[in-house]
Scaffold this motif. Sequence first.
Motif, short mmCIF file in Angstrom:
data_model
loop_
_atom_site.label_atom_id
_atom_site.label_comp_id
_atom_site.label_asym_id
_atom_site.label_seq_id
_atom_site.Cartn_x
_atom_site.Cartn_y
_atom_site.Cartn_z
N GLN A 1 0.88 -1.17 0.00
CA GLN A 1 0.00 0.00 0.00
C GLN A 1 0.91 1.21 0.00
O GLN A 1 1.73 1.37 0.91
CB GLN A 1 -0.92 0.00 1.21
N ILE A 2 0.78 2.01 -1.05
CA ILE A 2 1.64 3.18 -1.19
C ILE A 2 0.75 4.42 -1.30
O ILE A 2 -0.15 4.47 -2.13
CB ILE A 2 2.53 3.07 -2.45
N GLN A 3 1.04 5.39 -0.44
CA GLN A 3 0.36 6.68 -0.51
C GLN A 3 1.37 7.68 -1.05
O GLN A 3 2.48 7.79 -0.52
CB GLN A 3 -0.13 7.15 0.87
N VAL A 4 0.96 8.41 -2.08
CA VAL A 4 1.84 9.40 -2.70
C VAL A 4 1.17 10.76 -2.61
O VAL A 4 0.01 10.92 -2.99
CB VAL A 4 2.12 9.06 -4.18
N PHE B 1 6.47 9.45 -0.81
CA PHE B 1 5.96 8.10 -0.95
C PHE B 1 5.94 7.47 0.43
O PHE B 1 7.00 7.32 1.05
CB PHE B 1 6.85 7.27 -1.88
N SER B 2 4.78 7.10 0.91
CA SER B 2 4.67 6.40 2.19
C SER B 2 4.41 4.93 1.92
O SER B 2 3.39 4.56 1.34
CB SER B 2 3.53 6.99 3.02
N VAL B 3 5.38 4.11 2.33
CA VAL B 3 5.32 2.67 2.13
C VAL B 3 5.67 2.01 3.46
O VAL B 3 6.70 2.33 4.05
CB VAL B 3 6.34 2.20 1.07
N GLN C 1 6.84 4.11 6.32
CA GLN C 1 8.05 4.90 6.11
C GLN C 1 7.80 5.86 4.96
O GLN C 1 7.23 5.47 3.94
CB GLN C 1 9.24 3.99 5.78
N THR C 2 8.22 7.09 5.13
CA THR C 2 8.01 8.10 4.10
C THR C 2 9.35 8.49 3.50
O THR C 2 10.30 8.79 4.21
CB THR C 2 7.31 9.34 4.68
N ILE C 3 9.38 8.48 2.17
CA ILE C 3 10.60 8.82 1.44
C ILE C 3 10.26 9.93 0.45
O ILE C 3 9.29 9.83 -0.31
CB ILE C 3 11.15 7.58 0.69
N GLU C 4 11.06 10.99 0.49
CA GLU C 4 10.85 12.11 -0.42
C GLU C 4 11.46 11.77 -1.78
O GLU C 4 12.59 11.27 -1.86
CB GLU C 4 11.50 13.37 0.15
#
Length: 180
Positions: free
Chosen positions: A151-154, A163-165, A168-171
């Motif tokens: 599940q990925i929230q962008v 990107f929250s996966v 964990q959130t990665i810019e």
Amino acid sequence: MALKATIFKVDLSISDMDKHYYADHALTIARHPSESDKRMMLRIIAFAFNAHEQLEFTKGLSDVDTPDLWQKNYSGEIELWIELGQPSEQRIKKGCNQAVQMMVYSYDNNAFDEWWKKEQNALNMRKNLTITTVSETTIEQLADLVERQMQIQVTIQDGQAWFSVNNQTIEVSLNKVKEV
């Protein structure tokens, strides 16, 4: 016996405040045996930044006649052709000639730099071509989070994405090397 593709299920929720696009996409991604987690995540990044109800993954590595992603209109015309990596000039020519717009997404690394030096003059003549790179470190961070079901929230705002996966959130920042 030939190796089969690995299937990934991705629930991708996109909130693109730049384009006012808000949608959920249930993606089924067939990862070719030769494709890495990094390349698969680059495909997802390309999808998120160009999200549209008609954007779809193609057979990609399994079919040399199609791009990695494309968007066709209702009459079958290709509106957007997306390639990953460092495609040949002939491949880019094909995409530019067949689509209204063509995009290339690549890792920002030495291989890209060498490719760009070699192809820059010819590619700058293509009026409907955009070339974008993503930090290899960012791609590696995203690849470390890959699971068969994700599940990925962008969230995209002012050209930046988060990107929250797996909590964990990665810019994710895009570097536009060539713009239309």
